[in-house]
Write an enzyme that holds these catalytic residues in place. Structure first.
Site, PDB file in Angstrom:
ATOM      1  N   CYS A 185      11.562 -30.877  17.975  1.00 26.72           N
ATOM      2  CA  CYS A 185      11.304 -30.679  16.549  1.00 26.72           C
ATOM      3  C   CYS A 185       9.803 -30.679  16.278  1.00 26.72           C
ATOM      4  CB  CYS A 185      11.994 -31.753  15.710  1.00 26.72           C
ATOM      5  SG  CYS A 185      11.346 -33.409  16.005  1.00 26.72           S
ATOM      6  N   CYS A 222       7.724 -33.672  17.349  1.00 24.47           N
ATOM      7  CA  CYS A 222       7.390 -33.678  18.783  1.00 24.47           C
ATOM      8  C   CYS A 222       6.086 -32.917  19.021  1.00 24.47           C
ATOM      9  CB  CYS A 222       8.503 -33.021  19.603  1.00 24.47           C
ATOM     10  SG  CYS A 222      10.116 -33.779  19.435  1.00 24.47           S
ATOM     11  N   ASP A 262     -14.911   3.582  10.670  1.00 22.40           N
ATOM     12  CA  ASP A 262     -15.979   4.390  11.245  1.00 22.40           C
ATOM     13  C   ASP A 262     -15.454   5.817  11.350  1.00 22.40           C
ATOM     14  OD1 ASP A 262     -18.421   4.924  12.770  1.00 22.40           O
ATOM     15  OD2 ASP A 262     -17.052   5.139  14.458  1.00 22.40           O
ATOM     16  N   ASP A 273     -14.165   1.879  17.243  1.00 23.19           N
ATOM     17  CA  ASP A 273     -13.728   2.155  18.615  1.00 23.19           C
ATOM     18  C   ASP A 273     -13.900   0.960  19.540  1.00 23.19           C
ATOM     19  OD1 ASP A 273     -16.420   2.018  19.195  1.00 23.19           O
ATOM     20  OD2 ASP A 273     -16.675   4.159  19.519  1.00 23.19           O
ATOM     21  N   ASP A 296     -18.987  -0.304  17.817  1.00 21.38           N
ATOM     22  CA  ASP A 296     -18.784  -0.984  16.542  1.00 21.38           C
ATOM     23  C   ASP A 296     -18.568  -2.484  16.682  1.00 21.38           C
ATOM     24  OD1 ASP A 296     -18.857   1.493  15.130  1.00 21.38           O
ATOM     25  OD2 ASP A 296     -16.825   1.883  15.811  1.00 21.38           O
TER      26      ASP A 296
END
Length: 766
Positions: free
Chosen positions: A25, A28, A445, A644, A648
């Site tokens: 759970c 835990c 771009d 790309d 960039d």
């Protein structure tokens, strides 16, 4: 020093993955994280309940981490990523499901008689009479005791093995709630059965059926969880299945079949019709078409010939070819994709931080609520107060198990990121899955993102009396002496048309005007309109064409042969066919689109008008893109930048979410948060829509887990009893708790059916 310790010690710290077993759970998860973060040298630690893995960053040896996990009551070991480890993990999960199935079946067989005897005698008078006239009530209690004791001792043992030690550590978890609840029901019943004189008059009742049926229902929930968890990681399994096991390697002129992990860099490999390509490489002989949809999401097979790049795991069609391996093992694109998806699935979203803080205190709060419930009924409850107190306290303990809270976020992340991988959308960072949905503007771009990234001849018309092919061949012959991208585009157009370039002499570049040369005895001159006017030529014959080209952002060139205007040419970086529908889809999602480009403002605005782009930032140098992103962020709010991934990188890092357009073979774009394998803009609206769907799914899960559990605690405590006489039986509480977890998992699995706005981006992974 083992390989994991060495890895963690390098460069002042690294990342270690642990397989953690025994977590059930959200509490835990919180305790394991707390234990790991307390280890000296740990910078950060995250634990995922759905994947049952912990990811630790820092400079620390793995033995310390394993010891810390074991001290809080869980098992841990170093996570391995090879095929054998994957197979072992699969076998372990299948063994756990099989054990749960066996325990569930046994618990059900034992609990059914208990339930029928006790509840049947309460609800059906004839059953009560049958029991009284045959074995008698006391003997029926003895029988129920035996069956319930066996239920708790064998199939229910797992709850006590984990829950009781957790209680002694003052760190109760879900197992503790079940253990205390069933033990209380059993203990009270045992006293009523064997020492009834100890109980007040009117309180001698047994609740064996509650203890037995609770075990059945919670085991049922666990079993359904285990099955559903297996389904959440199916995308990874499907990707892993695409890894070829055997490769045909050519050595000394012979074709040998060897295991894929023995293939070495630069090996020559044979690929036969219908086979999956073994590793990444380049075609060295032959040609074929390859289905790359599993990588790019594009369904149309791609032609491969000498020098073409091919990707491991993609499917060869009918042709055969040989290839040279350029990436093997963990360096292949498929291995990188699997690794990225696994990292995203194991990550935590910002929303999870709130969940973690709540769940750490949830179980102790529930135990306190159960205790208060017990004493409130003892003090204020009607007769028999002790019976009411016990039943309602047990119901509170059982209804509030927080397993659904622990599963709410990670299961949605697993299914969402897996579905993204099937669509060619790779979330390198899990938080991008949450942040992307808030994007107000997408900045792109232009070159290589909106456009193909390479200039081509888009328009070519000739004047009356000239032959098109003849003019193009002569113009290309002149331009073949130039290295300008526009010149290369004209030459490429001629060669693709099958034209032979004639020989030339007297080539000359006229500064600021154009070029000229003698081709097959004719003087050929190529340049802008000012060059033609300098030559005394009237370009008005092409005025309509030139005006159209100007509106499209294209700069026309003119060709003159022997002093006569022969033709008009336009070269441009063409817009990808996928760009217009992608921009339309972004607008439908309510998102603005901005274009950042180094082009002049006139060309940029023409393209923006053509595509319906909302804002243009033109004439930007590469280093100015970061400032452009900052300005757009200040204007609109959250921004996603698409580029790309190479030129960039700074802008991708500056944006709230950076999306890199896949470049075919280079997947690991380190500066991006999301990688779009399709190589076009269509992945952007698909990624944003998937982000919205996944986060919405998480909100639904969290609402159900928190609201459902929290709202039913007062009901279980008896809040409705004074007004309506309604109490929640522990059996119904157990069923409701199990249903909570199953609902969360089933809801997360709905994401497997996510339909992207632009369905062309889907692949054949489904």
């Amino acid at each position: 020093m083992n390989q994991y310790t060495k890895l963690a010690a390098e460069n002042g710290g690294s990342t270690i993955s642990l397989d953690v077993q025994g977590m059930t759970c959200a509490s835990c998860v919180g305790r394991v994280e707390k234990a790991l973060k307390a280890v000296p040298g740990v910078v950060d630690a995250t634990v995922n309940l759905a994947t049952e893995q912990a990811t630790v960053r820092g400079s620390v040896n793995i033995e310390s981490l394993i010891s810390a996990v074991e001290k809080v009551g869980y098992d841990a070991k170093a996570a391995r990523v090879d095929d054998q480890a994957e197979e072992a993990a699969t076998r372990n999960k299948e063994a756990e499901r099989a054990l749960l199935r066996k325990e569930l079946l046994l618990a059900t067989l034992l609990a059914i008689p208990v339930f029928l005897i006790e509840m049947g005698s309460h609800m059906i008078p004839s059953v009560h009479e049958l029991i009284m006239n045959t074995i008698g009530m006391q003997n029926s209690w003895y029988l129920q005791f035996v069956l319930t004791a066996v239920t708790l001792a064998i199939p229910g043992r797992r709850f006590f093995q984990k829950g009781v030690p957790a209680l002694f550590r003052l760190a109760p978890d879900m197992n503790s709630l079940v253990a205390v609840g069933t033990a209380a029901a059993l203990g009270y019943s045992v006293v009523a059965t064997f020492a009834s004189d100890l109980l007040p008059e009117g309180t001698v009742n047994v609740y064996y059926e509650a203890a037995a049926v609770i075990v059945v229902l919670i085991l049922l929930g666990r079993f359904l969880e285990a099955r559903a968890k297996g389904r959440t990681s199916e995308a990874i399994k499907r990707l892993a299945k695409m890894q070829v096991k055997i490769a045909h390697v050519i050595r000394n002129g012979n074709s040998l079949d060897i295991p894929i992990n023995e293939v070495q860099l630069h090996d020559e490999l044979e690929v036969r019709p219908g086979e999956r390509i073994p590793v990444d490489g380049k075609v060295t002989n032959g040609k074929s078409f390859v289905d790359e949809s599993m990588i790019t999401g594009e369904p149309i097979p791609v032609e491969k010939s000498l020098g073409s790049n091919v990707v491991g795991g993609t499917v060869n069609q009918k042709g055969a070819f040989t290839m040279q391996a350029t990436a093997v093992g963990e360096q292949t694109m498929l291995a990188q994709i699997i690794r990225m998806v696994e990292q995203a699935q194991g990550s935590k979203l910002p929303i999870q931080a709130v969940v973690d803080k709540v769940t750490m205190w949830f179980v102790p709060a529930v135990m306190l609520a159960a205790l208060l419930t017990f004493f409130a009924w003892i003090i204020y409850g009607p007769s028999p107060a002790l019976t009411f107190a016990l039943v309602n306290a047990v119901a509170v303990l059982i209804i509030a198990c927080p397993c659904a809270m622990g599963l709410a976020t990670p299961t949605s992340i697993m299914v969402g990121t897996g579905r993204g991988a099937e669509l060619g959308i790779l979330f390198r960072k899990g938080e991008a899955l949450q942040l992307l949905k808030d994007a107000k503007v997408v900045a792109v771009d232009k070159t290589g993102t909106l456009t193909e990234g390479r200039p081509v001849l888009t328009d070519f018309e000739v004047a009356e009396g000239f032959d098109r092919n003849n003019v193009l061949a002569k113009a290309a012959a002149v331009e073949s002496k130039s290295e300008h991208p526009i010149a290369r585009a004209i030459v490429l157009a001629a060669t693709e048309s099958g034209l032979a370039l004639p020989s030339l002499t007297d080539f000359e570049s006229v500064t600021g005007m154009g070029v000229q040369a003698t081709v097959e005895g004719s003087i050929v001159e190529i340049g802008a309109d000012r060059f033609m006017r300098a030559l005394g030529l009237d370009v008005s014959v092409f005025s309509v064409v030139a005006e159209r080209l100007g509106k499209e952002g294209k700069s026309p060139l003119y060709v003159a042969i022997d002093g006569r205007l022969a033709g008009i040419i336009a070269v441009a970086d063409p817009i990808k066919l996928s760009t217009p529908p992608a921009i339309a889809a972004l607008h439908q999602l309510g998102i603005k689109v901005a274009m950042i480009t180094g082009d002049n403002a006139k060309t940029a605005n023409a393209i923006a008008q053509l595509l319906g782009i909302d804002e243009v930032v033109a004439e930007v140098m590469p280093e100015g893109k970061v400032e452009a992103v900052r300005r757009l962020k200040a204007t609109y709010g959250k921004i996603a930048f698409v580029g790309d991934g190479i030129n960039d990188a700074p802008a991708l890092a500056e944006a709230d979410v950076g999306l890199a357009i896949g470049t075919g073979t280079d997947v690991a774009v380190e500066s991006a948060d999301v990688v779009l394998m399709s190589g076009n803009l269509q992945g952007v609206p698909n990624a944003i829509a998937l982000s919205k769907a996944t986060i919405s799914n998480i909100h639904q899960n969290l609402f159900w887990a928190f609201a459902y559990n929290t709202a039913l605690i007062p009901v279980a405590a008896g809040a409705l009893y004074p007004g309506w006489g309604i109490l929640l039986s522990p059996i119904f509480a157990a069923g409701a708790m199990a249903l909570s977890s199953v609902f969360v998992l089933a809801n997360a699995l709905r994401l497997r059916g996510f339909k992207p706005p632009l369905a062309e981006g889907s692949s054949n992974l489904n």
